[in-house]
Scaffold this active site. Structure first.
Site, PDB file in Angstrom:
ATOM      1  N   LYS A   1       4.874   0.679   9.781  1.00 13.18           N
ATOM      2  CA  LYS A   1       4.802   1.861   9.083  1.00 13.18           C
ATOM      3  C   LYS A   1       3.957   2.981   9.789  1.00 13.18           C
ATOM      4  O   LYS A   1       4.434   4.332   9.583  1.00 13.18           O
ATOM      5  CB  LYS A   1       3.760   1.675   7.776  1.00 13.18           C
ATOM      6  CG  LYS A   1       4.586   1.027   6.492  1.00 13.18           C
ATOM      7  CD  LYS A   1       3.701   1.368   5.335  1.00 13.18           C
ATOM      8  CE  LYS A   1       4.379   0.174   4.256  1.00 13.18           C
ATOM      9  NZ  LYS A   1       3.080   0.049   3.242  1.00 13.18           N
TER      10      LYS A   1
ATOM     11  N   ARG B   1       5.877 -13.448   8.734  1.00 14.80           N
ATOM     12  CA  ARG B   1       6.567 -11.816   8.586  1.00 14.80           C
ATOM     13  C   ARG B   1       7.942 -11.611   9.254  1.00 14.80           C
ATOM     14  O   ARG B   1       8.250 -12.229  10.275  1.00 14.80           O
ATOM     15  CB  ARG B   1       5.473 -10.957   9.257  1.00 14.80           C
ATOM     16  CG  ARG B   1       5.460  -9.676   9.210  1.00 14.80           C
ATOM     17  CD  ARG B   1       4.583  -9.203   9.820  1.00 14.80           C
ATOM     18  NE  ARG B   1       4.977  -7.706  10.446  1.00 14.80           N
ATOM     19  CZ  ARG B   1       4.056  -6.901  10.301  1.00 14.80           C
ATOM     20  NH1 ARG B   1       2.884  -6.871   9.750  1.00 14.80           N
ATOM     21  NH2 ARG B   1       4.547  -5.518  10.756  1.00 14.80           N
TER      22      ARG B   1
ATOM     23  N   GLU C   1       0.814  -1.085  -0.072  1.00  6.94           N
ATOM     24  CA  GLU C   1       0.084  -0.197  -0.062  1.00  6.94           C
ATOM     25  C   GLU C   1       0.937   1.225  -0.115  1.00  6.94           C
ATOM     26  O   GLU C   1       1.757   1.317   0.941  1.00  6.94           O
ATOM     27  CB  GLU C   1      -0.779  -0.121   1.206  1.00  6.94           C
ATOM     28  CG  GLU C   1      -1.802   1.173   1.195  1.00  6.94           C
ATOM     29  CD  GLU C   1      -2.724   1.435   2.507  1.00  6.94           C
ATOM     30  OE1 GLU C   1      -2.929   0.490   3.018  1.00  6.94           O
ATOM     31  OE2 GLU C   1      -3.399   2.418   2.438  1.00  6.94           O
TER      32      GLU C   1
HETATM   33  N1  LIG Z   1      -2.085  -9.874   0.763  1.00  9.65           N
HETATM   34  C1  LIG Z   1      -1.040  -9.143   0.823  1.00  9.65           C
HETATM   35  O1  LIG Z   1      -0.069  -9.324   0.627  1.00  9.65           O
HETATM   36  C2  LIG Z   1      -1.257  -7.768   1.534  1.00  9.65           C
HETATM   37  C3  LIG Z   1      -0.729  -6.623   1.152  1.00  9.65           C
HETATM   38  C4  LIG Z   1      -1.068  -5.316   1.634  1.00  9.65           C
HETATM   39  N2  LIG Z   1      -1.383  -4.611   0.762  1.00  9.65           N
HETATM   40  C5  LIG Z   1       0.156  -4.956   2.624  1.00  9.65           C
HETATM   41  O2  LIG Z   1       0.652  -3.869   1.976  1.00  9.65           O
HETATM   42  O3  LIG Z   1       0.011  -5.146   3.677  1.00  9.65           O
END
Ligand SMILES: NC(=O)CC[C@H](N)C(=O)O
Length: 633
Positions: free
Chosen positions: A504, A494, A245
């Site tokens: 973020k 993650r 994003e």
């Molecule tokens: N499914 C995903 O990889 C999510 C991406 C999501 N747009 C993020 O930035 O966390």
């Protein structure tokens, strides 16, 4: 001893024949001990003429990790590797631990086979037939069948081969370790961390089941026809996407996501989209969009195409209308607090069963800016009684538009001749979006848009971090009810690094409030910050590769692991120079005058002898043997 010239070429050829990639092969050659072990293992396995990569990677693991006290059994183990009876890293680990227990004593093959999961062809054939099946469930079923056939397990069944050890009077003499002492060499999955992912043409098998509170089960898979259409478009290639994003700068966690998404596509000769997941206009900025494109490139990745979720707003809207028509969505008027409360109580919204026609009309009003922000949402009609709270009628669309009161007095002073009615003017402004402008005042949610755009872009593998795991049900539910192609979804843990801030939101706070010197402050773990600190993208990528792609929980990685990779790289790329501030003049008397002695000085410790750029040329004359007369080329 350093392996040189012709001999080194021969060994390199041998290592490449067993499928090692060139980088690993060369690194191995730089390490005499591993080279000697691996050559011995290849000969012992009678594979000097080569083998496939998977077996080659196992040979490498045997060469680096085999227990030194059980060398006599190494050929036996290699038989299992060569015949692919041992075919997973976990089995190999188990074999090592079994063999290190029995040391040089004899053992029974059946005990060995049981210890490392060589259970005939049973599980192997199950895995082949049903690669999407949940292994845990498969094991439970097999165990239940075994119970039916053989009855209760006895204590003898459970006896571990390690019991043998108790009988030993003295512990087996531990031979001098032959295993490598240098930092851990990469395991099979590190060598090819992408081997866990299925081929696109296999995406017809059920690999996720969604359980509904009414007892029904949705077995997620594509129909033959749908998969064939997809394969026609992609030509059978792997398609992935990296979907950040654009609401901040990317950090080291994103380096892992890029590695997984771009890396898989690269490994399989496929394509990876860079897709801006831009469904939140308030948080997103052009600055971030530009940064992301630039940093992706700096990290060494080349997007197949750059797309935006907002590029698909028209299609997403049409599909939302279709969703309402099919009875799977409704316009709701609950406030966020009410939605939360009703979800907690597993209660339906009073608007849930309103007529389809009414929802269609209201959704159209939402789109045309006729309804104020917060007064209506479009919600998917999922399963309010589900065990998964991410099936509680997630929001598909919300309104983003600000409402202004026009100042009548001001208008009159600006346009004195205009007839202004004495009423309050309401004026809507659609929240501007950095890519889509102010065309839209309704915005799709992540849960609604992500799966649909994945499907529209024919993504074969939709890979994301584990926080998204509970959203998998909704992902498949939506594609199912809209009859769309279903990508293969898989989550990995993650990456978190110790002693730093990675969220973020927090980064945004400390940057905006000037606690640090911008997003690229060298103290931050943003990619721009690391770059400013002098860290290379190759070191970051090898750090990420070293961590691997797993679903395990231990994702808090110590910062010194990154530093290890940085040092490893600099060790091979940063020339060393010694400076003598107060040199002592040495006069060489036994050198013929006029002759020059040429010496090679390594620029770094691991310099390869055949790489001329890795050496300084040093010339020494008879009369002026001095540091300041060294001729550096
Ligand atoms: N499914 C995903 O990889 C999510 C991406 C999501 N747009 C993020 O930035 O966390």
């Amino acid at each position: 001893m350093v392996v040189k010239g012709e001999e080194s070429d021969k060994i390199l050829e041998l290592f490449l024949k067993i499928g090692l990639d060139e980088r690993t092969a060369r690194n191995t050659i730089a390490n005499n001990k591993v080279t000697a072990n691996l050559t011995a293992v290849i000969n012992e396995a009678a594979l000097a003429n080569g083998c496939d990569r998977a077996i080659g990677n196992f040979l490498y693991t045997v060469a680096t990790k085999y227990p030194a006290n059980a060398l006599v059994h190494r050929p036996k183990l290699l038989e299992y590797v060569v015949s692919s009876k041992i075919k997973t890293p976990a089995q190999l680990e188990a074999a090592f631990s079994f063999l290190s227990n029995v040391a040089s004593e004899e053992f029974k093959r059946n005990e060995f086979e049981e210890a490392c999961g060589v259970v005939g062809e049973l599980f192997g054939s199950i895995r082949k037939k049903h690669p999407w099946a949940d292994p845990k469930m498969a094991k439970q079923l097999v165990d239940a069948k075994m119970y039916e056939l053989l009855g209760e397990r006895t204590a003898a069944d459970d006896e571990k081969p390690s019991k043998k050890k108790e009988k030993k009077e003295k512990p087996a003499k531990v031979e001098k370790a032959v295993v490598d002492e240098t930092p851990a060499q990469p395991s099979e999955e590190e060598l090819n961390p992408f081997s866990i992912f299925p081929a696109p043409e296999d995406n017809i098998k059920v690999h996720t089941e969604v359980f509904f509170s009414n007892g029904s089960v949705l077995r997620c898979c594509n129909t033959r026809e749908r998969l064939d259409n997809h394969l026609k478009v992609t030509g059978g290639r792997v398609f992935t996407r990296f979907p950040p994003e654009p609401n901040g700068y990317l950090h080291i966690g994103h380096a892992k996501a890029m590695f997984v998404d771009f890396g898989l596509a690269k490994e399989r000769g496929g394509c990876c989209y860079l897709r801006y997941d831009d469904t939140n206009p308030e948080a997103e900025k052009k600055e971030y969009i530009n940064h992301i494109e630039e940093i992706v490139q700096w990290m060494g990745w080349e997007p197949f195409k750059i797309t935006y979720t907002s590029d698909y707003f028209p299609e997403l809207y049409e599909l939302a209308v279709e969703l309402i028509r099919r009875g799977h969505a409704y316009v709701d008027h609950q406030t966020p607090e009410e939605i939360k409360e009703y979800r907690e109580k597993k209660m339906n919204s009073p608007w849930r069963d309103r007529p389809i026609a009414e929802s269609l009309k209201l959704f159209d009003d939402m789109k045309r800016g006729l309804i104020e922000e917060g007064k209506a949402t479009l919600r998917m009609k999922q399963d309010m009684q589900s065990d998964n709270f991410n099936m509680y009628d997630l929001i598909a669309y919300r309104i983003k538009a600000s409402m202004y009161l026009i100042d009548v007095q001001l208008m009159m002073s600006l346009f004195p001749s205009a007839i202004i009615f004495d009423i309050l003017f309401l004026y809507f402004q659609f929240t501007p979006h950095p890519h889509a402008g102010d065309k839209w005042c309704i915005y799709p949610s992540y849960d609604y848009a992500h799966c649909i755009v994945d499907s529209l872009e024919n993504i074969t593998h939709s890979l994301c971090t584990l926080e998204f795991e509970t959203r998998r049900a909704s992902y498949y539910w939506l594609l199912h009810v809209l009859d769309l192609y279903q990508p293969y979804v898989w989550e990995y843990s993650r990456l978190n690094v110790t002693n730093t801030v990675m969220s973020k939101r927090k980064l945004n706070y400390i940057v905006t409030n000037k606690y640090v010197d911008g997003w690229d402050d060298p103290r931050l773990m943003t990619l721009a910050g690391l770059r400013r600190r002098g860290v290379t993208s190759t070191a970051i990528n090898s750090f990420v590769r070293g961590i691997g792609i797993t679903r395990s929980d231990c994702s808090m990685i110590r910062l010194d692991r990154l530093e290890y990779h940085i040092r490893e790289e600099l060790n091979k790329t940063a020339p060393r120079v010694l400076v003598v501030l107060h040199p002592l003049k040495v006069v060489i008397t036994n050198l013929e005058s006029g002759s020059v002695l040429d010496l090679d000085a390594k620029k770094w410790p691991d310099a390869r002898t055949d790489d001329t750029s890795a050496f300084y040329k040093v010339g020494i004359n008879k009369n002026d043997m001095f540091l300041d007369c060294f001729k550096f080329e």
